[in-house]
Design a protein around this motif. Structure first.
Motif, PDB file in Angstrom:
ATOM      1  N   GLY A  74    -100.021  58.916  73.719  1.00 21.29           N
ATOM      2  CA  GLY A  74    -101.030  58.489  74.683  1.00 21.29           C
ATOM      3  C   GLY A  74    -101.943  57.466  74.056  1.00 21.29           C
ATOM      4  O   GLY A  74    -102.328  57.556  72.904  1.00 21.29           O
ATOM      5  N   SER A  75    -102.295  56.449  74.789  1.00 22.94           N
ATOM      6  CA  SER A  75    -103.145  55.404  74.247  1.00 22.94           C
ATOM      7  C   SER A  75    -104.580  55.638  74.633  1.00 22.94           C
ATOM      8  O   SER A  75    -104.883  56.326  75.595  1.00 22.94           O
ATOM      9  N   ALA A  76    -105.466  55.054  73.862  1.00 21.47           N
ATOM     10  CA  ALA A  76    -106.882  55.208  74.158  1.00 21.47           C
ATOM     11  C   ALA A  76    -107.267  54.436  75.408  1.00 21.47           C
ATOM     12  O   ALA A  76    -108.363  54.595  75.921  1.00 21.47           O
ATOM     13  N   GLY A  77    -106.352  53.563  75.920  1.00 21.91           N
ATOM     14  CA  GLY A  77    -106.692  52.719  77.045  1.00 21.91           C
ATOM     15  C   GLY A  77    -106.394  53.309  78.402  1.00 21.91           C
ATOM     16  O   GLY A  77    -106.670  52.670  79.409  1.00 21.91           O
ATOM     17  N   ARG A  78    -105.838  54.507  78.471  1.00 21.42           N
ATOM     18  CA  ARG A  78    -105.491  55.118  79.747  1.00 21.42           C
ATOM     19  C   ARG A  78    -105.769  56.620  79.678  1.00 21.42           C
ATOM     20  O   ARG A  78    -105.566  57.249  78.649  1.00 21.42           O
ATOM     21  N   ALA A  79    -106.169  57.183  80.795  1.00 23.42           N
ATOM     22  CA  ALA A  79    -106.379  58.624  80.862  1.00 23.42           C
ATOM     23  C   ALA A  79    -106.081  59.099  82.276  1.00 23.42           C
ATOM     24  O   ALA A  79    -106.312  58.386  83.253  1.00 23.42           O
ATOM     25  N   LEU A  80    -105.565  60.311  82.385  1.00 19.22           N
ATOM     26  CA  LEU A  80    -105.280  60.923  83.668  1.00 19.22           C
ATOM     27  C   LEU A  80    -105.858  62.331  83.661  1.00 19.22           C
ATOM     28  O   LEU A  80    -105.604  63.111  82.744  1.00 19.22           O
ATOM     29  N   LEU A  81    -106.646  62.647  84.686  1.00 20.33           N
ATOM     30  CA  LEU A  81    -107.277  63.964  84.832  1.00 20.33           C
ATOM     31  C   LEU A  81    -106.734  64.633  86.084  1.00 20.33           C
ATOM     32  O   LEU A  81    -106.836  64.084  87.181  1.00 20.33           O
ATOM     33  N   TYR A  82    -106.177  65.824  85.929  1.00 22.29           N
ATOM     34  CA  TYR A  82    -105.534  66.545  87.025  1.00 22.29           C
ATOM     35  C   TYR A  82    -106.377  67.755  87.439  1.00 22.29           C
ATOM     36  O   TYR A  82    -106.899  68.481  86.590  1.00 22.29           O
ATOM     37  N   ILE A  83    -106.458  67.989  88.766  1.00 19.92           N
ATOM     38  CA  ILE A  83    -107.171  69.143  89.310  1.00 19.92           C
ATOM     39  C   ILE A  83    -106.200  69.951  90.170  1.00 19.92           C
ATOM     40  O   ILE A  83    -105.589  69.416  91.100  1.00 19.92           O
ATOM     41  N   HIS A  84    -106.069  71.224  89.875  1.00 19.26           N
ATOM     42  CA  HIS A  84    -105.154  72.110  90.604  1.00 19.26           C
ATOM     43  C   HIS A  84    -105.705  72.447  91.984  1.00 19.26           C
ATOM     44  O   HIS A  84    -106.798  72.035  92.374  1.00 19.26           O
ATOM     45  N   HIS A  97     -96.455  65.905  79.794  1.00 12.21           N
ATOM     46  CA  HIS A  97     -95.495  65.103  79.031  1.00 12.21           C
ATOM     47  C   HIS A  97     -95.238  63.756  79.712  1.00 12.21           C
ATOM     48  O   HIS A  97     -95.143  62.721  79.048  1.00 12.21           O
ATOM     49  N   PHE A  98     -95.093  63.799  81.022  1.00  6.70           N
ATOM     50  CA  PHE A  98     -94.869  62.566  81.780  1.00  6.70           C
ATOM     51  C   PHE A  98     -96.004  61.570  81.552  1.00  6.70           C
ATOM     52  O   PHE A  98     -95.783  60.385  81.279  1.00  6.70           O
ATOM     53  N   ALA A  99     -97.233  62.046  81.682  1.00  6.05           N
ATOM     54  CA  ALA A  99     -98.380  61.163  81.516  1.00  6.05           C
ATOM     55  C   ALA A  99     -98.463  60.632  80.084  1.00  6.05           C
ATOM     56  O   ALA A  99     -98.685  59.431  79.865  1.00  6.05           O
ATOM     57  N   ALA A 100     -98.286  61.514  79.116  1.00  5.96           N
ATOM     58  CA  ALA A 100     -98.379  61.092  77.719  1.00  5.96           C
ATOM     59  C   ALA A 100     -97.315  60.074  77.367  1.00  5.96           C
ATOM     60  O   ALA A 100     -97.563  59.117  76.625  1.00  5.96           O
ATOM     61  N   ALA A 101     -96.116  60.255  77.915  1.00  9.78           N
ATOM     62  CA  ALA A 101     -95.033  59.326  77.626  1.00  9.78           C
ATOM     63  C   ALA A 101     -95.285  57.944  78.211  1.00  9.78           C
ATOM     64  O   ALA A 101     -94.716  56.955  77.744  1.00  9.78           O
ATOM     65  N   ARG A 102     -96.137  57.869  79.211  1.00  8.84           N
ATOM     66  CA  ARG A 102     -96.479  56.587  79.800  1.00  8.84           C
ATOM     67  C   ARG A 102     -97.732  55.987  79.173  1.00  8.84           C
ATOM     68  O   ARG A 102     -98.248  54.981  79.655  1.00  8.84           O
ATOM     69  N   GLY A 103     -98.245  56.628  78.135  1.00  6.79           N
ATOM     70  CA  GLY A 103     -99.393  56.087  77.426  1.00  6.79           C
ATOM     71  C   GLY A 103    -100.733  56.589  77.910  1.00  6.79           C
ATOM     72  O   GLY A 103    -101.759  55.992  77.602  1.00  6.79           O
ATOM     73  N   TYR A 104    -100.746  57.692  78.643  1.00  5.13           N
ATOM     74  CA  TYR A 104    -101.988  58.246  79.167  1.00  5.13           C
ATOM     75  C   TYR A 104    -102.455  59.428  78.316  1.00  5.13           C
ATOM     76  O   TYR A 104    -101.645  60.288  77.939  1.00  5.13           O
ATOM     77  N   ARG A 105    -103.741  59.489  78.038  1.00  8.40           N
ATOM     78  CA  ARG A 105    -104.343  60.714  77.531  1.00  8.40           C
ATOM     79  C   ARG A 105    -104.441  61.667  78.707  1.00  8.40           C
ATOM     80  O   ARG A 105    -105.037  61.335  79.737  1.00  8.40           O
ATOM     81  N   PHE A 106    -103.868  62.855  78.589  1.00  9.90           N
ATOM     82  CA  PHE A 106    -103.783  63.771  79.727  1.00  9.90           C
ATOM     83  C   PHE A 106    -104.797  64.897  79.612  1.00  9.90           C
ATOM     84  O   PHE A 106    -104.933  65.533  78.565  1.00  9.90           O
ATOM     85  N   TYR A 107    -105.485  65.137  80.738  1.00  8.97           N
ATOM     86  CA  TYR A 107    -106.448  66.230  80.840  1.00  8.97           C
ATOM     87  C   TYR A 107    -106.228  66.949  82.169  1.00  8.97           C
ATOM     88  O   TYR A 107    -105.694  66.389  83.125  1.00  8.97           O
ATOM     89  N   ALA A 108    -106.659  68.198  82.219  1.00 10.34           N
ATOM     90  CA  ALA A 108    -106.634  68.953  83.475  1.00 10.34           C
ATOM     91  C   ALA A 108    -107.904  69.794  83.559  1.00 10.34           C
ATOM     92  O   ALA A 108    -108.487  70.165  82.533  1.00 10.34           O
ATOM     93  N   GLU A 147    -114.733  61.012  75.722  1.00  7.77           N
ATOM     94  CA  GLU A 147    -113.723  61.168  74.673  1.00  7.77           C
ATOM     95  C   GLU A 147    -112.781  59.980  74.576  1.00  7.77           C
ATOM     96  O   GLU A 147    -112.314  59.644  73.485  1.00  7.77           O
ATOM     97  N   THR A 148    -112.490  59.333  75.693  1.00  4.64           N
ATOM     98  CA  THR A 148    -111.504  58.248  75.695  1.00  4.64           C
ATOM     99  C   THR A 148    -112.127  56.861  75.788  1.00  4.64           C
ATOM    100  O   THR A 148    -111.497  55.881  75.400  1.00  4.64           O
ATOM    101  N   GLY A 149    -113.307  56.775  76.375  1.00  7.76           N
ATOM    102  CA  GLY A 149    -113.937  55.481  76.567  1.00  7.76           C
ATOM    103  C   GLY A 149    -113.352  54.681  77.705  1.00  7.76           C
ATOM    104  O   GLY A 149    -113.609  53.478  77.822  1.00  7.76           O
ATOM    105  N   VAL A 150    -112.573  55.334  78.597  1.00  3.13           N
ATOM    106  CA  VAL A 150    -111.947  54.616  79.712  1.00  3.13           C
ATOM    107  C   VAL A 150    -112.214  55.343  81.021  1.00  3.13           C
ATOM    108  O   VAL A 150    -112.589  56.521  81.040  1.00  3.13           O
ATOM    109  N   LEU A 151    -112.005  54.630  82.132  1.00  2.00           N
ATOM    110  CA  LEU A 151    -112.083  55.240  83.451  1.00  2.00           C
ATOM    111  C   LEU A 151    -110.754  55.932  83.740  1.00  2.00           C
ATOM    112  O   LEU A 151    -109.700  55.297  83.705  1.00  2.00           O
ATOM    113  N   PRO A 152    -110.762  57.219  84.043  1.00  2.00           N
ATOM    114  CA  PRO A 152    -109.491  57.915  84.250  1.00  2.00           C
ATOM    115  C   PRO A 152    -108.929  57.729  85.656  1.00  2.00           C
ATOM    116  O   PRO A 152    -109.654  57.420  86.605  1.00  2.00           O
ATOM    117  N   VAL A 153    -107.623  57.918  85.765  1.00  2.00           N
ATOM    118  CA  VAL A 153    -106.987  58.143  87.051  1.00  2.00           C
ATOM    119  C   VAL A 153    -107.225  59.611  87.390  1.00  2.00           C
ATOM    120  O   VAL A 153    -106.941  60.494  86.586  1.00  2.00           O
TER     121      VAL A 153
END
Length: 362
Positions: A74-84, A97-108, A147-153
């Motif tokens: 995951g790169s510092a330039g992308r982040a994805l935050l998921y809500i159940h 895994h999908f998000a990380a493989a595309r260069g996203y820091r993944f959070y939920a 933590e990432t310094g970016v605007l998340p998806v």
């Protein structure tokens, strides 16, 4: 600073409580570090290994689905935050895994009184107002940005999709884009029915917000996804019960209040993807075809509500999808991840073009 600790999902996953806010506990933030998770080590990460199928896009040597050239850590330039969604918790490591493989820091985010945020002696699933949802999501977004310094998806499913849409409407400057996964944007009978039910529940929600409503228990979504019922996913019943948490007056009134607030607010200008099944079946009797349909929410009013809310809306409607499309059969998930990945690439390309254009103008 958050107090991170090892999560029960296994290697590479950590969780931390977000603390307490004005309306109560804020929930629990989960983060995934693919660089610390060379293998899929937990039963929760069902993946596609058992079926021998692959997700759309390349798969790297560790079996991570997605784009092989984007970096597993995951790169510092992308982040994805998921809500159940309602009466649920985060367990889908395949998405991480999908998000990380595309260069996203993944959070939920496990919402208050859900999953990792359940408090002993409290009432599971009880979030009593739209403002409590907003405060919880806001705390999670703020933590990811720090933590990432970016605007998340921001990606939300069902009730989590409602919370994500409401937050995006209030704080669009804090996000890069939004993914609404089968979002609960409108009451089952439509907006008018939602307004009437909200008004009918308002007096009771003020006096007895935790009063339980005696409604029929269906449990069809659990039946469609749980491994012990013929599905694919191993679920913790203490966090995701078969028939969902009891529905209480204050919680349902809070959801209807959030839906009304959403309709009365400005349209979203952010890029938004609606990810859902093509077909729904919300009948009261179980049918085996519900394993290939949304058995929780009706698709047509969901699409209308999303179109009214979002000015920049794309749809990814996947045939054979469940209420949570990313828990559907491997073939369906393959298509869903492929379309989600293509949409994310388009958003990234649009962002890069905007940045370059701004640089040229300056």
């Amino acid at each position: 600073m958050l107090d991170w600790s090892a999560d029960f999902l296994g290697l590479g996953v950590e969780s931390a409580p977000l603390g307490r806010g004005h309306f109560g506990e804020l929930g629990t933030l989960i983060r995934f570090g693919a660089e610390r998770s060379p293998e899929r080590t937990t039963a929760h990460d069902a993946g596609l290994a058992a079926s021998g199928e692959r997700l759309a896009g390349a798969v790297d040597s560790s079996g991570v689905p997605g784009s092989a050239d984007s970096g597993a850590g995951g790169s510092a330039g992308r982040a994805l935050l998921y809500i159940h969604g309602w009466s649920d918790y985060f367990f889908n490591l395949e998405l991480a895994h999908f998000a990380a493989a595309r260069g996203y820091r993944f959070y939920a985010l496990d919402l208050p009184e859900h999953g990792r945020s359940l408090a002993s002696g409290e009432m599971p699933g009880f979030v009593g107002s739209a403002e409590h949802y907003l405060e919880s999501v806001g705390a999670a977004v703020d933590a990811v940005r720090r933590e990432t310094g970016v605007l998340p998806v921001l990606m939300g499913h069902s009730t989590g999709g409602l919370a994500a849409a409401l937050y995006a409407q209030r704080s669009p400057e804090c996000l890069a884009a939004v993914v609404l996964s089968s979002p609960w944007l409108v009451a089952h009978g439509g907006a008018a029915a939602g307004r009437m039910l909200e008004a009918a529940l308002r007096p009771a929600s003020m006096r007895w917000p935790r009063q339980r409503l005696l409604l029929p228990s269906r449990g069809y979504f659990w039946r469609a996804v749980a491994k012990e019922a013929g599905g694919e996913w191993e679920l913790r019943e203490d966090m995701r019960p078969r028939n969902a948490f009891p529905i209480r007056v204050g919680w349902l009134h809070g959801v209807l209040e959030a839906q009304r607030s959403l309709r009365g607010g400005p349209r979203l200008e952010l890029p938004v993807l609606l990810l859902a099944s093509t077909t729904s079946d919300v009948g009261l009797i179980w049918r085996e075809r519900m394993r290939e349909r949304d058995a929780v929410l009706a698709i047509a009013p969901m699409r209308r509500a999303a179109a009214e809310l979002c000015r920049n809306l794309d749809e990814a409607l996947v045939e054979g999808g469940l209420h949570d499309v990313l828990l559907s059969s491997p073939t369906v998930r393959n298509e869903a991840y492929g379309r989600l990945g293509s949409w994310l690439e388009g958003v990234e390309a649009q962002t890069v073009a905007q940045v370059r254009a701004a640089g040229q103008e300056s």
